[in-house]
Structures are given as C-alpha cells and as structure tokens.
Design a protein around this motif. Structure first.
Motif, PDB file in Angstrom:
ATOM      1  N   ALA A   1     -10.503   2.133   5.430  1.00 15.72           N
ATOM      2  CA  ALA A   1      -9.941   1.891   4.095  1.00 15.72           C
ATOM      3  C   ALA A   1      -8.684   1.024   4.182  1.00 15.72           C
ATOM      4  O   ALA A   1      -8.474   0.126   3.352  1.00 15.72           O
ATOM      5  N   LEU A   2      -7.837   1.293   5.181  1.00 13.76           N
ATOM      6  CA  LEU A   2      -6.622   0.498   5.350  1.00 13.76           C
ATOM      7  C   LEU A   2      -6.955  -0.959   5.645  1.00 13.76           C
ATOM      8  O   LEU A   2      -6.338  -1.891   5.113  1.00 13.76           O
TER       9      LEU A   2
ATOM     10  N   ARG B   1       5.519   6.554  13.053  1.00 13.47           N
ATOM     11  CA  ARG B   1       6.034   7.703  13.805  1.00 13.47           C
ATOM     12  C   ARG B   1       4.952   8.529  14.504  1.00 13.47           C
ATOM     13  O   ARG B   1       5.205   9.116  15.559  1.00 13.47           O
ATOM     14  N   MET B   2       3.791   8.653  13.916  1.00 13.81           N
ATOM     15  CA  MET B   2       2.777   9.576  14.435  1.00 13.81           C
ATOM     16  C   MET B   2       1.922   8.901  15.518  1.00 13.81           C
ATOM     17  O   MET B   2       1.733   7.678  15.510  1.00 13.81           O
ATOM     18  N   HIS B   3       1.363   9.720  16.391  1.00 19.29           N
ATOM     19  CA  HIS B   3       0.594   9.183  17.520  1.00 19.29           C
ATOM     20  C   HIS B   3      -0.631   8.403  17.059  1.00 19.29           C
ATOM     21  O   HIS B   3      -1.047   7.434  17.689  1.00 19.29           O
ATOM     22  N   TYR B   4      -1.239   8.835  15.936  1.00 19.65           N
ATOM     23  CA  TYR B   4      -2.425   8.131  15.447  1.00 19.65           C
ATOM     24  C   TYR B   4      -2.070   6.816  14.748  1.00 19.65           C
ATOM     25  O   TYR B   4      -2.954   6.017  14.434  1.00 19.65           O
ATOM     26  N   GLY B   5      -0.767   6.592  14.512  1.00 22.73           N
ATOM     27  CA  GLY B   5      -0.343   5.350  13.860  1.00 22.73           C
ATOM     28  C   GLY B   5      -0.727   4.122  14.654  1.00 22.73           C
ATOM     29  O   GLY B   5      -1.095   3.086  14.084  1.00 22.73           O
ATOM     30  N   ARG B   6      -0.648   4.224  15.994  1.00 19.72           N
ATOM     31  CA  ARG B   6      -1.016   3.074  16.829  1.00 19.72           C
ATOM     32  C   ARG B   6      -2.484   2.708  16.645  1.00 19.72           C
ATOM     33  O   ARG B   6      -2.850   1.536  16.628  1.00 19.72           O
ATOM     34  N   ARG B   7      -3.322   3.731  16.505  1.00 21.88           N
ATOM     35  CA  ARG B   7      -4.761   3.476  16.305  1.00 21.88           C
ATOM     36  C   ARG B   7      -4.997   2.787  14.964  1.00 21.88           C
ATOM     37  O   ARG B   7      -5.823   1.865  14.863  1.00 21.88           O
ATOM     38  N   LEU B   8      -4.284   3.225  13.926  1.00 24.30           N
ATOM     39  CA  LEU B   8      -4.451   2.618  12.605  1.00 24.30           C
ATOM     40  C   LEU B   8      -3.910   1.187  12.586  1.00 24.30           C
ATOM     41  O   LEU B   8      -4.510   0.295  11.979  1.00 24.30           O
ATOM     42  N   LEU B   9      -2.771   0.967  13.233  1.00 16.48           N
ATOM     43  CA  LEU B   9      -2.224  -0.388  13.302  1.00 16.48           C
ATOM     44  C   LEU B   9      -3.157  -1.318  14.067  1.00 16.48           C
ATOM     45  O   LEU B   9      -3.328  -2.486  13.708  1.00 16.48           O
ATOM     46  N   ALA B  10      -3.799  -0.775  15.117  1.00 17.11           N
ATOM     47  CA  ALA B  10      -4.717  -1.592  15.907  1.00 17.11           C
ATOM     48  C   ALA B  10      -5.954  -1.986  15.103  1.00 17.11           C
ATOM     49  O   ALA B  10      -6.605  -2.993  15.409  1.00 17.11           O
TER      50      ALA B  10
ATOM     51  N   ILE C   1       0.860  -1.187   0.000  1.00 17.29           N
ATOM     52  CA  ILE C   1       0.000   0.000   0.000  1.00 17.29           C
ATOM     53  C   ILE C   1       0.893   1.234   0.000  1.00 17.29           C
ATOM     54  O   ILE C   1       1.802   1.338   0.830  1.00 17.29           O
ATOM     55  N   ASP C   2       0.656   2.149  -0.938  1.00 16.35           N
ATOM     56  CA  ASP C   2       1.612   3.248  -1.109  1.00 16.35           C
ATOM     57  C   ASP C   2       1.587   4.250   0.046  1.00 16.35           C
ATOM     58  O   ASP C   2       2.623   4.735   0.472  1.00 16.35           O
ATOM     59  N   LYS C   3       0.395   4.591   0.560  1.00 15.93           N
ATOM     60  CA  LYS C   3       0.327   5.559   1.667  1.00 15.93           C
ATOM     61  C   LYS C   3      -0.982   5.398   2.416  1.00 15.93           C
ATOM     62  O   LYS C   3      -1.903   4.708   1.951  1.00 15.93           O
ATOM     63  N   LEU C   4      -1.066   6.019   3.571  1.00  9.10           N
ATOM     64  CA  LEU C   4      -2.285   5.930   4.374  1.00  9.10           C
ATOM     65  C   LEU C   4      -3.456   6.550   3.614  1.00  9.10           C
ATOM     66  O   LEU C   4      -3.344   7.662   3.094  1.00  9.10           O
ATOM     67  N   PRO C   5      -4.579   5.835   3.560  1.00 13.10           N
ATOM     68  CA  PRO C   5      -5.711   6.279   2.715  1.00 13.10           C
ATOM     69  C   PRO C   5      -6.619   7.304   3.395  1.00 13.10           C
ATOM     70  O   PRO C   5      -7.812   7.073   3.594  1.00 13.10           O
TER      71      PRO C   5
END
Length: 676
Positions: free
Chosen positions: A610-611, A637-646, A571-575
């Motif tokens: 979407a992810l 790196r970003m704080h919201y990354g943990r939410r997206l990974l979860a 996936i090229d970037k966060l959607p």
C-alpha cells in the motif's frame, strides 16, 4: 504419445517460441514497428525484458507473475507478444476506466503499429450498459428526487437515440452516484433475459456477442470472478476458447475475488425487491394478490433485520463493519432472519400464482426464492474456511460471507486446461518471490519476474520521515499532519496530495489545511474526497490553480498526474490493515494457527504494498521531480521500518524539515514561469 511424437511437439514449441521472440524483439527495437509509428518511442531494456518473458510464457503455455515498476511500459510489454501470438486473448484490468483506456487507446495503437488483423471487443458488467426496457419503465413510473435527476434522465433519453454501444461511460457529466443509474440499468435480479420486449436490441447482449466473435477481449477483475460464480456474464462461453489470459493491475485481483466468491444479503436488496414486486403487481395483476400486504411485510422484515443488526449501536454517518459473533448469538437477530425468510417465501407463493401473466413475475419469484435462501444460509453456522461480518450503514445492513483468499478457485482454473496466464502490476510484494501476491492466489510455483523502474529516483525524488512527530494513534496527529502539509504546500504553491489511511481523517485534516492557508493568506484551494465525483476533483486539481487534494483509499492508486501539477505527496501514517476488521482477524488466526508471524507475514507486506502504491503517485515520467513525506515516526524508529523503506523506490532520504524545504525550493526554481 510416443517418444518421437513428444520430441516433435517440443521441437514445434521451440520453433514457435523462436518466431515469437524474434517478432517481439523486432517490434521493440529502436527502428522497429513501434518506433515507426511513434516518433517519441525509445527502446527500453526493462520493457523488452518483460515482453520477452511474456512471449516465453505464451510459447510454453505457462504462468508468469511479473512486477514492473512505474515507467517500464508494461501495457505494451504484454500487448505486443499477445497480439503477435496466434491465439485468443483475454485482458482483465482492475477498473472500468482502465478498460476504456486499453480498448480505446492502447490496443488500437499496438494493433495498428503491428499491422495485425485482430478484432477487439470490450465487455463490462450489465450495470455499465443502458437497459432499454428499464429506461422505458423509468419514463412512466420513476419518481426522481430532484431537478438534477430529471435533467439527467432527459440527457440519457436523448443519448439513447444515438448510442451504438449503450455504454454509460460515453455519457459525459453523468455522476456515478446519480440516482438515475439504477433506474436505467439492469441487474441479474431484475433482467428479464429473452422474455424482455427489448431483448433483440439489448446492449448487454450485443456486447456479449461482440466479445464472443473477437480475438482480444477486455474485461475487468470483478466481471471475471462474477462469471466464475454466476456463469451469466457472457464469459462462460468465452473462457474455454481463450489461449492467453492477462491480468493487469493484478494486485487488486485477490480482493476482487474475495468479494465476488462470497455471499451477500442486504436489507436494501429486499426493499428494492418489494417495491419492484408492488409496481409489477399493481401494473399487471391488480386485485389478484394482496400486493400491498406482501410488499409491506417484506419491507418491515428487512427493516427489523437492520435494527437487529444495529443492536445497541447508535446511528452513525458512515459504514461500520461488525463482527458476525457480535450479533449471531442474539435471539432478536436470529428471529429477524427467520422472519425475513418467511415473508420472502410468502411473496414467492403470491408471485407464482400469477406467473403466466407477465415475465416480470417469473423473475420476481426467482428473486424472492434466492433472497429467502440466502437468509436461511446466514442462519446456519459459518464454514471453517470462510468468514462473515455485517456492514452497517444508516440506510441498510449487509450480511457478508467470504473466503479468506482465492487460492482454491485460482488453482482450479489453472488446472482446467493448459494455457498462458500473465499477472502483472507495479506492486505485487516486497520480497523476491512476491509472496504477498502469489500465496493467496495459489501461484506459489509460478515463474516470478521483477523489473525495476527506469526512472532516476535518486536524482529526482526525496523522502522525508519526520522523527519528532506525534504518535499516529494520538489525537494531535491529524493536526500535525495538516500543519506540516500546509507548510510544504504553501512553500510549493499547492501541487500536493495528502493521502490518509482512513476516511475519518479526511475532514479534520482538510479543515486544518484551510485554516492554515487562510492564516498564511495563501489562495490555495483544498479539495476533499467525497465532496464531488473523483473525475471532477482531479479536473480541479490539475486546472493550474494552486490546489491541495486530500484523499483516502481511492486516491492511493490509479491516479496519474504527470509533470509539475503534483510534486509533493504527504502520507499521514503507515497503511497497516485495520486489526479489528473481521476478514483481517480471520487471516491472522489462520496464520497463527500455522505457527507463523501474522505481523511479519501479513501486516508488514500489506503495508509495504500500500505504501508503494501511494508513493507511486509522485513520479510518473522520466522528468518528474518531487518530495514524499510519511508522517509516521515508526518508519524511522521501528525495526520493520527498514523493510518498508526498502519497498519504496530508491529515493534519497532527507533528515530534517529544513532539508525538505530546501528541496521544495529547488523544485520551485525548475517550474515554468506563469503565463501572463
């Protein structure tokens, strides 16, 4: 109602629920109805849990929102209790291909396994059916662009002699983009209804009659909302008699509703109208009305509107979405709208003078009146709860007005009469209340159920987020994505999807991939969205030859490639939604006016869903194994990354490219040896 009567009703409902729950448990048991007709059937706790929740909602005539992870078997989980219950069922899916799968495969299998004598029917929009009257016209008047279109029309004519349903999905090899399709199908605008000479044999009307007589009807979300707006798809008579409504792939419901509950005027519609008017006028009333003059005036007005919509913009190859405010205040735009309404009104007057000569003229006058009315509406101010924009392409301009969400419409439907509503999908949000879905649909008070996937993601899947990577908005990012994808796919021998968040990224990434494979002397084919019909691209990808597919939005979901054919998704970037999209801007303004964080409550949940959809392409069966790569360092790196990974399935994370390549090597060792 007296207290004893109320208590009796409750007792009856409890008894009915007990009977239905017992029947559902038996059907899903290891020796139950499903197991007896399918030797490979295995009882799954998650599937039974979902089915029992559906059974409870049916017994209570309540609303259930259920997120069911990949592999749960949600289709059978809602079909079994729906068919075992004594009532009429409407199932709505996201696409016509999913409709076909339900009607042709899943529904008959469950019906036969349960031995329930239910009649099933399939109902699509009129554009999916052959129009016999339009086919007859096309034989004599159609101007086809090339020999391929001539062959396609000949194939349609041959098939028309034997088809029972007239459903164009029966025709193998007919490209969805074929110029023949608009010539052989009807629209609401050009359908003659009961005045049509082929009305008695009409495939659309036959499909509607069968739907009205059936116990279970399969529709799609677009048709459902089109009927709420237009009351002319055949469901206006059907809906009041339905006891259970099921919306599968419900994550697409809100956007389908926004699209159909709005208003649209395109210059292409006007040009089509003017040409139809000219053909009918010359064919039935030559010399009675200045047809050439009226048609030419409407066409010129439509082209002037497109030029005014374009303004100072240069021609572009794709479609641009313009803010309404960028054009609404310009004098030339307002004048073009007024001129279009005036010319359409003149055309209506001309058509009404000959309305008794042929039914075509009555319908054409209605079209002129409706198009003129839309032009006048777009000249007025926008309502506070709606948003407008302009879609501009090289061929036409589309003026669009839409509600911000479907909350009001769905609330009205839910309150109309007591019945069961089931909404289900693999992705409905990233929190326990599934607010991403329930809030814009007005389902805040619905019962919510989340059933996780039975797949062993920890053992079978890895996720890699390269931290030292170009920023997603930098010019070097597409090239870096292609280089990483080439290295992984080259090591794996193809078997890779590269999913992009924009159409703009497709061509450069695909070109760089081809160059990289040439430099590595690897015979890996790169297929790209838009280069051929979607079905054809998937056939090439799954042919067994080394292949990489580069696709955008239409490949993020609804694609099922089980087994070893697909083992890496890049996936090229966060959607995130495009922040300059007029609909997104309007939703952001609304949230901020309520004192809420648009980023945390809109952008992040949208990206999470979407992810999750894109990642869902990777693991499709219990034995699938693969690697997910997200080329966006913000995820790490970003704080919201943990939410997206979860929000992703619980995949094990690898930290470096070497670890990712080692996992690729492990996947390769498990691949079957190529046959001689």
């Amino acid at each position: 109602m007296t207290a004893p009567e109320a208590q009796g009703d409750v007792a009856d409902r409890d008894a009915q629920e007990h009977v239905l729950v017992t029947a559902v448990r038996q059907a899903f048991a290891c020796d139950g109805s499903l197991a007896q007709v399918d030797p490979s059937y295995r009882e799954r706790e998650a599937q039974t849990r979902l089915a029992l929740a559906v059974a409870g909602a049916i017994s209570e005539r309540s609303v259930l929102v259920a997120e069911a992870g990949t592999g749960v078997g949600k289709t059978y989980a809602y079909l079994v209790p729906a068919l075992l219950a004594d009532g009429r069922v409407l199932v709505s899916t996201a696409t016509k291909s999913l409709q076909d799968q339900l009607f042709l495969r899943d529904l008959p299998h469950v019906r036969d396994a349960l031995s329930v004598p239910v009649q099933i029917a399939l109902l699509k929009g009129r554009a999916s059916y052959l129009c016999l009257h339009r086919l007859e016209q096309a034989r004599h008047t159609a101007t086809l662009p090339d020999r391929y279109a001539v062959r396609a029309l000949a194939k349609v004519e041959q098939w028309a002699q034997v088809t029972r349903t007239g459903d164009l999905a029966e025709l193998d090899g007919l490209d969805d983009r074929s110029p023949v399709i608009p010539l052989i199908t009807s629209t609401r605008d050009n359908c003659l209804g009961s005045d049509c000479p082929s009305y008695r044999a009409c495939h659309v009307m036959k499909a509607r009659r069968e739907a009205l007589a059936a116990d279970v009807v399969v529709v799609n979300h677009h048709l459902f909302f089109a009927d709420l707006l237009l009351k002319e798809t055949g469901m206006a008579e059907l809906l009041p008699s339905v006891d259970v409504l099921v919306f599968d792939e419900a994550h697409q419901l809100a956007e389908a509703g926004v699209q159909f509950l709005g208003r649209m005027l395109s210059t292409g519609q006007v040009i089509d109208f003017s040409r139809d008017m000219l053909a009918a006028g010359l064919g039935h009333a030559r010399g009675l009305v200045p047809w050439q003059e009226l048609a030419s005036a409407c066409e010129h007005a439509a082209r002037d509107l497109r030029l005014a919509a374009a303004g100072p913009l240069r021609e572009s190859r794709g479609t641009l979405k313009l803010r309404w405010q960028e054009r609404a205040g310009r004098a030339d735009f307002g004048a073009a709208l007024a001129r279009l309404a005036e010319q359409l009104a003149r055309a209506e007057e001309g058509l009404e003078t000959v309305s008794e000569l042929a039914p075509d003229f009555v319908k054409l006058a209605e079209r002129a009146r409706e198009l003129a009315g839309r032009a006048r509406c777009f000249a007025e101010e926008t309502a506070a709860d709606r948003v407008r924009w302009i879609d501009l392409s090289p061929l036409q301009a589309r003026l669009v007005e839409a509600p911000l969400d479907i909350r009001q419409t769905m609330t009205e439907q839910l309150q109309a009469q007591p019945r069961t509503w089931i909404f289900t999908s693999a992705t409905l949000g990233d929190d326990e209340r599934l607010r991403w879905f329930t809030e814009p649909t007005g389902l805040d008070d619905a019962r919510v159920l989340r059933v996780g996937s039975p797949f062993d993601y920890l053992r079978h899947a890895r996720v890699y987020v390269p931290e030292r990577f170009p920023a997603p908005n930098s010019g070097e990012h597409p090239q870096a994505v292609a280089a990483l994808a080439a290295r992984l796919a080259g090591r794996l021998g193809g078997r890779t999807f590269v999913l992009t968040t924009t159409l703009r990224a497709l061509a450069p990434i695909a070109a760089d991939l081809r160059t990289a494979f040439d430099d590595m002397d690897l015979p890996i084919e790169v297929v790209v969205q838009g280069s051929a019909p979607k079905r054809q691209l998937m056939q090439r990808f799954t042919s067994g030859e080394p292949c990489v597919l580069v696709g955008s939005h239409s490949f993020w979901e609804g694609i099922d490639v089980p087994g070893e054919a697909l083992q890496c998704v890049v996936i090229d970037k966060l959607p995130f939604p495009p922040p300059n999209d007029p609909l997104v801007e309007a939703r952001v303004r609304k949230l901020e006016s309520e004192g809420r964080s648009a980023f945390l409550e809109y952008f992040v949940p949208e990206a999470a869903v979407a992810l999750k959809q894109g990642a869902g392409r990777l693991i499709r069966t219990e034995t699938d194994r693969g690697l997910l790569v997200v080329c966006d360092p913000r995820l790490a790196r970003m704080h919201y990354g943990r939410r997206l990974l979860a929000a992703l399935p619980p995949m094990q994370r690898v930290a470096t490219l070497d670890e990712a390549l080692a996992w690729i090597d492990e996947l390769k060792t498990a691949l079957p040896e190529p046959t001689a």
